[in-house]
Design a protein around this motif. Structure first.
Motif, mmCIF file in Angstrom:
data_model
loop_
_atom_site.group_PDB
_atom_site.id
_atom_site.type_symbol
_atom_site.label_atom_id
_atom_site.label_comp_id
_atom_site.label_asym_id
_atom_site.label_seq_id
_atom_site.Cartn_x
_atom_site.Cartn_y
_atom_site.Cartn_z
ATOM 1 N N LEU A 342 0.674 -1.151 0.042
ATOM 2 C CA LEU A 342 -0.233 0.049 -0.074
ATOM 3 C C LEU A 342 0.738 1.144 0.105
ATOM 4 O O LEU A 342 0.506 2.578 -0.653
ATOM 5 N N MET A 343 1.303 1.535 0.749
ATOM 6 C CA MET A 343 3.143 2.247 0.813
ATOM 7 C C MET A 343 3.255 2.258 -0.712
ATOM 8 O O MET A 343 3.993 4.132 -1.003
ATOM 9 N N GLY A 344 4.025 1.177 -1.169
ATOM 10 C CA GLY A 344 4.626 1.486 -2.330
ATOM 11 C C GLY A 344 3.479 2.444 -3.936
ATOM 12 O O GLY A 344 3.864 2.717 -4.751
ATOM 13 N N ILE A 345 1.780 2.301 -3.928
ATOM 14 C CA ILE A 345 0.621 2.759 -4.537
ATOM 15 C C ILE A 345 0.708 4.497 -3.781
ATOM 16 O O ILE A 345 1.024 4.636 -4.883
ATOM 17 N N LEU A 346 0.885 4.606 -2.554
ATOM 18 C CA LEU A 346 0.957 6.126 -2.874
ATOM 19 C C LEU A 346 2.061 6.530 -2.944
ATOM 20 O O LEU A 346 1.631 7.783 -3.335
ATOM 21 N N CYS A 347 3.040 6.215 -3.020
ATOM 22 C CA CYS A 347 4.403 6.982 -3.001
ATOM 23 C C CYS A 347 4.262 7.197 -4.724
ATOM 24 O O CYS A 347 4.776 7.957 -5.548
ATOM 25 N N ALA A 348 3.183 5.968 -5.924
ATOM 26 C CA ALA A 348 3.153 6.226 -6.953
ATOM 27 C C ALA A 348 2.324 7.648 -7.721
ATOM 28 O O ALA A 348 2.844 8.526 -7.946
ATOM 29 N N VAL A 349 1.803 7.852 -6.237
ATOM 30 C CA VAL A 349 0.272 8.554 -6.245
ATOM 31 C C VAL A 349 0.946 10.329 -6.154
ATOM 32 O O VAL A 349 0.596 10.587 -6.968
ATOM 33 N N ALA A 350 1.584 9.736 -5.533
ATOM 34 C CA ALA A 350 2.457 11.216 -4.996
ATOM 35 C C ALA A 350 3.781 11.747 -5.527
ATOM 36 O O ALA A 350 3.969 12.497 -6.266
ATOM 37 N N ALA A 351 3.922 10.574 -6.644
ATOM 38 C CA ALA A 351 5.247 10.705 -8.271
ATOM 39 C C ALA A 351 4.259 11.456 -9.031
ATOM 40 O O ALA A 351 4.672 11.932 -10.058
ATOM 41 N N ALA A 352 3.075 10.510 -9.006
ATOM 42 C CA ALA A 352 2.164 11.696 -10.573
ATOM 43 C C ALA A 352 1.844 12.737 -10.007
ATOM 44 O O ALA A 352 1.654 13.969 -10.179
ATOM 45 N N ILE A 353 1.478 12.945 -9.012
ATOM 46 C CA ILE A 353 1.356 14.723 -8.948
ATOM 47 C C ILE A 353 2.601 15.044 -8.998
ATOM 48 O O ILE A 353 2.392 16.243 -9.117
ATOM 49 N N SER A 354 3.526 15.192 -8.179
ATOM 50 C CA SER A 354 5.115 15.956 -8.401
ATOM 51 C C SER A 354 5.148 15.757 -9.749
ATOM 52 O O SER A 354 5.862 16.944 -10.261
ATOM 53 N N THR A 355 4.944 14.671 -10.520
ATOM 54 C CA THR A 355 6.209 14.326 -11.739
ATOM 55 C C THR A 355 4.598 15.923 -12.643
ATOM 56 O O THR A 355 5.739 16.317 -13.573
ATOM 57 N N ALA A 356 3.657 15.398 -12.470
ATOM 58 C CA ALA A 356 2.308 16.511 -12.990
ATOM 59 C C ALA A 356 2.939 18.022 -12.622
ATOM 60 O O ALA A 356 2.688 18.303 -13.969
ATOM 61 N N ARG A 357 2.947 18.616 -11.691
ATOM 62 C CA ARG A 357 3.022 19.526 -11.388
ATOM 63 C C ARG A 357 4.995 20.386 -11.548
ATOM 64 O O ARG A 357 4.628 21.006 -12.192
ATOM 65 N N LEU A 358 4.968 19.779 -11.511
ATOM 66 C CA LEU A 358 7.068 19.863 -12.368
ATOM 67 C C LEU A 358 6.897 19.015 -14.001
ATOM 68 O O LEU A 358 7.094 20.551 -14.642
ATOM 69 N N ASN A 359 6.051 18.762 -15.083
ATOM 70 C CA ASN A 359 5.782 18.969 -15.701
ATOM 71 C C ASN A 359 7.286 17.821 -16.597
ATOM 72 O O ASN A 359 6.955 18.980 -17.986
#
Length: 441
Positions: A342-359
């Motif tokens: 579950l922690m790994g999945i949440l890291c991926a969700v956080a990565a999506a937010i971070s990557t999208a914000r940085l473009n």
């Protein structure tokens, strides 16, 4: 009213000796520890407001800064909600920042290089497949960590410390150190910004729905208490909690709607849509940012998992007494694997937010996020001794950490000193947790 009288006056002698404040907190059942954290957050905000120009003219409490603050908090808040369950079971995960970076790079390559070859640029399915691939990779990494910890009996500290190094290095090898950009247009919405917000009308609708949900939850809680014969809160306390929750939600929506598009972007929008430019400018509200909505949804889901599902009860049982949980028939090893998955999945969700914000997906993405994530959980009341923690507390803790960082940036404080402050705050938070537990015994 008979049930209410019974609940509030079951011990008249105790009630007579209690102060009005203690009776208030006992009736409303407000977590005083959580309230103290909110109070500390308010003091931090007011302090930075004064230091950045005065109580009235300061920069910190302006809608623009508060809006950006919530967006910047989102990715760490998502990971902190998972870190709570890990620390509750007396484990730790030092790899979350590196896993975020690796998942972010995988998602960057998927949407910028691989999927366009088969689907074409800006295909509507690209962002879905990209997010799914990142979550699968994150889940696999988390499951691997959990399996090593649970079945090979390697301490979580060592496993995740190794993961911190391994996945940071793997991030570099995915593209040989190159930055991947730009991201898919639809995927970028998860990062916030002018387009990554839902606007004023939709924000008010979300706020009203949230208010209805708060009232419904309080009514359902009262119904369940009555059904099973548990003590009921006084009616005035139910009204107070309902009004307080609605005021906080609608106040947050009002602040988000008070942050308007930059003039140049609003002018381009007006020109593209044939809108006459008014004398005072065109005011278009950002509204609630999509990453903030994602973080809130994750928080609600994680709270439901930790408080309503059998899995959540198992997690806290293991944290309270691992040996007793094992003797009670709980498959503690598989629970550990699921927590890290579950922690790994949440890291991926956080990565999506971070990557999208940085473009962009970069090799430095997620560095030191493990520090902020663990600090957010601990500041939020999660005990390193295990068995105690709340998702809401961790998410407020993430907001505290980001508030400190944002305020210091506004004051022009150098990055090294910012890290010193974060380190001091983390140590103080652990000390306060130790003091709180000692007094609670």
């Amino acid at each position: 009213m008979a049930d209410i009288t019974h609940a509030t006056q079951s011990n008249p002698a105790r009630n007579a000796n209690e102060s009005a404040v203690k009776r208030f907190f006992r009736a409303t059942e407000i977590d005083t520890r959580l309230l103290g954290m909110v109070g500390a957050l308010v003091l931090i905000w007011l302090g930075f407001q004064v230091m950045t120009g005065g109580l009235v003219d300061g920069l910190f409490l302006k809608p623009r800064n508060l809006w950006n603050l919530t967006v910047q908090t989102s990715s760490v808040a998502v990971m902190a909600s998972g870190m709570v369950l890990i620390i509750v079971t007396r484990n730790i995960d030092l790899s979350v920042g590196s896993v975020l970076g690796f998942c972010g790079m995988v998602m960057g390559v998927m949407q910028a290089k691989i999927l366009p070859q088969y689907l074409g640029l800006e295909h509507p399915a690209i962002w879905i497949l990209t997010l799914a691939s990142g979550m699968i990779v994150g889940a696999a990494i988390g499951a691997l960590h959990g399996a090593i910890i649970a079945f090979l009996n390697v301490p979580a500290f060592i496993v995740t410390l190794g993961g911190l190094l391994v996945w940071r290095g793997a991030t570099w090898f995915v593209t040989s150190g190159q930055t991947v950009a730009p991201m898919d247009a639809t995927f970028r919405l998860m990062g916030g910004g002018t387009e990554g917000s839902i606007g004023a009308t939709a924000s008010w609708i979300v706020g009203l729905v949230a208010c209805l949900a708060i009232v419904a939850a309080i009514l359902n809680s009262r119904k369940q208490r009555k059904r099973f014969g548990f003590p009921l809160r006084p009616v005035w306390a139910e009204y107070f909690l309902s009004v307080l929750g609605c005021v906080l939600v609608l106040g947050a929506v009002a602040i988000a709607n008070n942050y308007y598009w930059p003039t140049n972007i609003a002018r381009k929008y007006a020109d593209a849509n044939g809108i006459a430019w008014p004398e005072g400018g065109l005011l278009i509200s950002h509204g609630i940012a999509i990453p903030v909505l994602i973080a809130v949804v994750v928080g609600i889901v994680m709270t439901f998992i930790s408080t309503r599902l059998r899995f959540g009860r198992y997690v806290f049982a293991i944290g309270g007494n691992p040996e007793a949980a094992e003797l009670a028939g709980i498959k503690t090893r598989w629970v550990t694997v699921r927590i890290f998955t579950l922690m790994g999945i949440l890291c991926a969700v956080a990565a999506a937010i971070s990557t999208a914000r940085l473009n962009a997906a970069t090799n430095a993405q997620g560095e030191l996020d493990e520090l902020y994530t663990i600090a957010a959980a601990v500041i939020g009341g999660t005990s390193l001794a295990g068995g105690v923690g709340t998702i809401a507390g961790a998410m407020i803790g993430a907001l505290v950490m980001q508030s400190l960082q944002s305020g210091m940036v506004l004051l022009g404080i150098d990055s090294p000193f910012q890290r010193i402050v974060v380190g001091v705050v983390l140590v103080v938070a652990v000390w306060l947790d130790t003091v709180y537990r000692a007094r609670a015994k």
